[in-house]
Design an enzyme around this catalytic site. Structure first.
Site, mmCIF file in Angstrom:
data_model
loop_
_atom_site.group_PDB
_atom_site.id
_atom_site.type_symbol
_atom_site.label_atom_id
_atom_site.label_comp_id
_atom_site.label_asym_id
_atom_site.label_seq_id
_atom_site.Cartn_x
_atom_site.Cartn_y
_atom_site.Cartn_z
ATOM 1 N N SER A 121 0.818 -1.208 0.000
ATOM 2 C CA SER A 121 0.000 0.000 0.000
ATOM 3 C C SER A 121 0.853 1.259 0.000
ATOM 4 O O SER A 121 0.346 2.342 -0.282
ATOM 5 C CB SER A 121 -0.912 0.022 1.236
ATOM 6 O OG SER A 121 -0.140 0.012 2.432
ATOM 7 N N HIS A 142 -3.179 -3.521 -5.337
ATOM 8 C CA HIS A 142 -3.455 -3.052 -3.981
ATOM 9 C C HIS A 142 -4.930 -3.217 -3.651
ATOM 10 O O HIS A 142 -5.775 -2.443 -4.098
ATOM 11 C CB HIS A 142 -3.029 -1.586 -3.844
ATOM 12 C CG HIS A 142 -3.285 -1.041 -2.477
ATOM 13 N ND1 HIS A 142 -3.632 0.279 -2.249
ATOM 14 C CD2 HIS A 142 -3.269 -1.639 -1.248
ATOM 15 C CE1 HIS A 142 -3.807 0.460 -0.958
ATOM 16 N NE2 HIS A 142 -3.605 -0.680 -0.331
ATOM 17 N N GLU A 154 -6.350 -1.249 -6.809
ATOM 18 C CA GLU A 154 -5.479 -0.383 -7.603
ATOM 19 C C GLU A 154 -4.463 -1.257 -8.340
ATOM 20 O O GLU A 154 -3.680 -1.971 -7.704
ATOM 21 C CB GLU A 154 -4.763 0.618 -6.695
ATOM 22 C CG GLU A 154 -5.705 1.626 -6.042
ATOM 23 C CD GLU A 154 -5.019 2.525 -5.037
ATOM 24 O OE1 GLU A 154 -5.494 3.654 -4.840
ATOM 25 O OE2 GLU A 154 -4.017 2.091 -4.421
ATOM 26 N N ASN A 192 -4.416 6.328 -1.045
ATOM 27 C CA ASN A 192 -3.592 6.732 0.101
ATOM 28 C C ASN A 192 -2.931 8.081 -0.108
ATOM 29 O O ASN A 192 -2.727 8.836 0.847
ATOM 30 C CB ASN A 192 -2.540 5.665 0.405
ATOM 31 C CG ASN A 192 -3.136 4.492 1.151
ATOM 32 O OD1 ASN A 192 -4.265 4.549 1.618
ATOM 33 N ND2 ASN A 192 -2.373 3.407 1.256
#
Length: 287
Positions: A121, A142, A154, A192
């Site tokens: 991540s 991800h 992702e 993120n």
């Protein structure tokens, strides 16, 4: 099956790995789950069994479907047992040397055309891929926790990732019922990169504006339309996990908003890590 993907490997059967393995077996793929010990492997399988059982109880799948899905999972402690997998998804601890070690070994034992994916991540997919002799076959995948529930994956393209590897990873995730999105290998990828500094801002507001966690969450759910308040979200993710991702982003980008706020560091020192410890910003009953 997607682009000749018949067999899937998952390395690491902790919270994320077990969830990814569950996604795979429920999508109909023979799946090999590798853990460092038999005990940890069985614990991961028990987690999958528990969630599948809950699905039966809620009417989302039948007992026969649950038994068939669990029957598609094989456990091992040897990376060599992933030799005939078409795609291997790594979900070990977020430590670059460990991930590079795993990928170097997977590079040796899997077939040249196998796709190797990392669920990182916060780390660089390119730096992980450099541990292999075929970085064109390495991509990021991800998943978000809990992997069987949250639809987003992702698909991360490193500089040397081939178009075919990215396409196959995307198609596999889509075929497994997920909502994949493509992005380049940049710090924090998409979610993120946006969410971590935003959550850090929220935590800083607590002290700067003299707001309680309850009121902050109430403000963001009722005023900004968030489905969950920021304090409740950080508690769910895990304060230690959020700090780790924040530090990784800060190391890469050097932006102050990326650095974990002192309040989070204090909670970590006190062992208040959120839901998993029963205490974070809020108190939680066990179970």
């Amino acid at each position: 099956m997607t682009d000749g993907i018949r067999k899937v490997g998952v390395v690491g059967l902790g919270t994320m790995g077990a969830g990814i393995a569950q996604v795979s077996v429920q999508a109909g793929y023979e799946t090999v789950g590798r853990e460092v010990s038999v005990e940890l492997g069985e614990r991961g399988k028990a987690t999958i069994d528990r969630y599948l059982t809950r699905g039966v109880e809620k009417g989302r799948l039948t007992q026969d479907e649950k038994d068939a899905a669990l029957g598609r999972l094989t456990l091992t402690t040897e990376l060599a047992d992933l030799a005939d997998c078409d795609i291997v998804i790594e979900a070990v601890l977020e430590e670059l040397p460990l991930k590079r070690e795993v990928f170097a070994e997977l590079d040796r034992v899997t077939r040249p055309e196998a796709i190797l994916a990392t669920n990182t991540s916060a780390l660089s997919v390119a730096e992980i891929a450099e541990a292999t002799k075929r970085p064109e076959r390495v991509v990021g995948m991800h998943f978000f926790n809990p992997a069987p529930v949250l639809p987003l994956v992702e698909i991360v393209r490193a500089p040397k990732s081939s178009e075919q590897a990215v396409r196959v990873a995307y198609a596999w995730a889509e075929g497994a019922g997920k909502q994949p999105v493509n992005c380049n290998d940049t710090p924090g990828f998409i979610v993120n990169r946006v969410l971590i500094p935003l959550l850090n801002d929220c935590v800083r507001i607590l002290d700067e504006a003299g707001v309680t966690p309850d009121d902050l969450d109430k403000a963001m759910t009722n005023g900004a339309g968030w489905p969950m308040g920021p304090c409740a979200l950080v508690d769910l993710v895990g304060i230690d996990v959020h700090i780790h991702a924040s530090e990784a982003l800060y190391d890469k980008l050097g932006e102050e908003r990326m650095a974990p706020p002192e309040r989070l560091l204090e909670l970590q020192r006190e062992g208040r890590l959120g839901r998993k410890t029963g205490r974070g910003f809020f108190e939680y009953q066990s179970g």
